[in-house]
Scaffold this motif. Sequence first.
Motif, short mmCIF file in Angstrom:
data_model
loop_
_atom_site.label_atom_id
_atom_site.label_comp_id
_atom_site.label_asym_id
_atom_site.label_seq_id
_atom_site.Cartn_x
_atom_site.Cartn_y
_atom_site.Cartn_z
N ALA A 285 0.80 -1.23 0.00
CA ALA A 285 0.00 0.00 0.00
C ALA A 285 0.83 1.27 0.00
N GLN A 286 2.04 1.24 -0.58
CA GLN A 286 2.77 2.49 -0.61
C GLN A 286 2.10 3.52 -1.49
N GLU A 287 1.32 3.05 -2.47
CA GLU A 287 0.44 3.95 -3.22
C GLU A 287 -0.92 3.88 -2.52
N PRO A 288 -1.35 4.93 -1.82
CA PRO A 288 -2.47 4.81 -0.87
C PRO A 288 -3.78 4.31 -1.45
N GLN A 289 -4.07 4.60 -2.73
CA GLN A 289 -5.38 4.22 -3.29
C GLN A 289 -5.37 2.81 -3.91
N VAL B 12 5.24 -0.05 2.80
CA VAL B 12 3.99 0.23 3.51
C VAL B 12 2.97 -0.83 3.13
N HIS B 13 2.38 -1.45 4.15
CA HIS B 13 1.34 -2.45 3.94
C HIS B 13 0.06 -2.04 4.68
N LEU B 14 -1.05 -2.42 4.09
CA LEU B 14 -2.36 -2.29 4.74
C LEU B 14 -2.61 -3.60 5.47
N MET B 15 -2.73 -3.55 6.81
CA MET B 15 -2.82 -4.75 7.63
C MET B 15 -4.01 -4.65 8.58
N PRO C 198 -6.60 10.90 7.44
CA PRO C 198 -7.21 10.47 6.17
C PRO C 198 -6.28 9.79 5.17
N ARG C 199 -4.99 9.60 5.49
CA ARG C 199 -4.11 8.88 4.58
C ARG C 199 -4.69 7.49 4.33
N GLY C 200 -4.83 7.13 3.06
CA GLY C 200 -5.33 5.81 2.71
C GLY C 200 -6.83 5.70 2.60
N VAL C 201 -7.56 6.75 2.97
CA VAL C 201 -9.02 6.76 2.83
C VAL C 201 -9.36 7.04 1.36
N TRP C 202 -10.46 6.49 0.90
CA TRP C 202 -10.89 6.65 -0.50
C TRP C 202 -10.93 8.11 -0.89
#
Length: 353
Positions: A40-44, A81-84, A171-175
């Motif tokens: 998830a280094q690219e947030p979207q 960066v990972h989304l976990m 809000p980092r990573g939020v749609w």
Amino acid sequence: MTAPLSMRALGRATLARQHLLARTGAPVLDTVAHLGGLQAQEPQEPFVGLWSRLERFAPAELSGLLEERRVVRMHLMRRTVHLMTAQDAHSWRPRHHALLRQKILGVYKNDLSGVDLDQLTARAQQLMDDETPRSLGDVGREMARFWPGTSPRALGEAVVAALVPMVQIPPRGVWRSTGGALYRPLDAWIGEEVQAGADQHDHDLIRRYLGAFGPASSADLRAWCGLAGLPASLATLREELVELRDERGRRLLDLPGAPLPDPETPAPVRFLPSFDNAVLGYHERSRIIDDEYRPLSVTGARFVLVDGRACATWTTGKSGGQVVVHPLRPFTRAENTEIADEAERLSTFLATA
């Protein structure tokens, strides 16, 4: 002896376990856990990864999990960066600490040569105790007060990516959010209830990897997580695991009874986001991508899987919505139709408010 598994057979196994052979009806949180997180280094990008894997997926579901602190974004596997899930982040972060510290020293060896990392860690923890979200730059500038001859960038990245377990908060990573990365300490962010429910070790890490990526070799496992020292844990699990071979003679390990679809099982067109672990989660990536295209996998190319293989890349138009496909080989008329249909569905998804 079991017959060697062809690359096509391994590819179908990967697709099945990654929910790319058939979309799953599982909840978003369960899917993130099953996958061992999403790069998830690219947030979207995780939104596309989940859209391609779930029967029904609304961006607000993932945004809500981030805001509820049940899912977090942090540096973990391979220092990316990972989304976990919050529980996995809490459980796996200590095992990755030495790796993260080693990696940051490799990147900033000269910059940090005169810095006592234990003192830097203590200073940073003291700074972050006031519950104020801070950017990497903020942390670096504060630490530079104590090490004025050192690059603030090196100090800040050392802290947030390695020395102190940190998460990037919404809000980092939020749609649709374009906000910059602000950090809080992991345990302070997720709370004691989540921490109490997490208790996982190397054996769990191995089982989870094989469940989502197997059959795989020990080199594949290390390529996914970046950790050394796992062969000893694999050896203690040997009686629990199944041993297989691929057509090149490599020793592969797997969970008993894990899905091994027929190699001729039809594989639908799937669109993958940048740096998807279905591609990057292996040392030997030939099950998904031809060797000649492997360099694209580490430059952020978004792949289109056709018959289970990376046969095209995709981008979006200037407006950000319409999907444009860039073939890596010629397609049949039927393939072009299926690609166009899936691209249109993805374009509709990306236009979601």
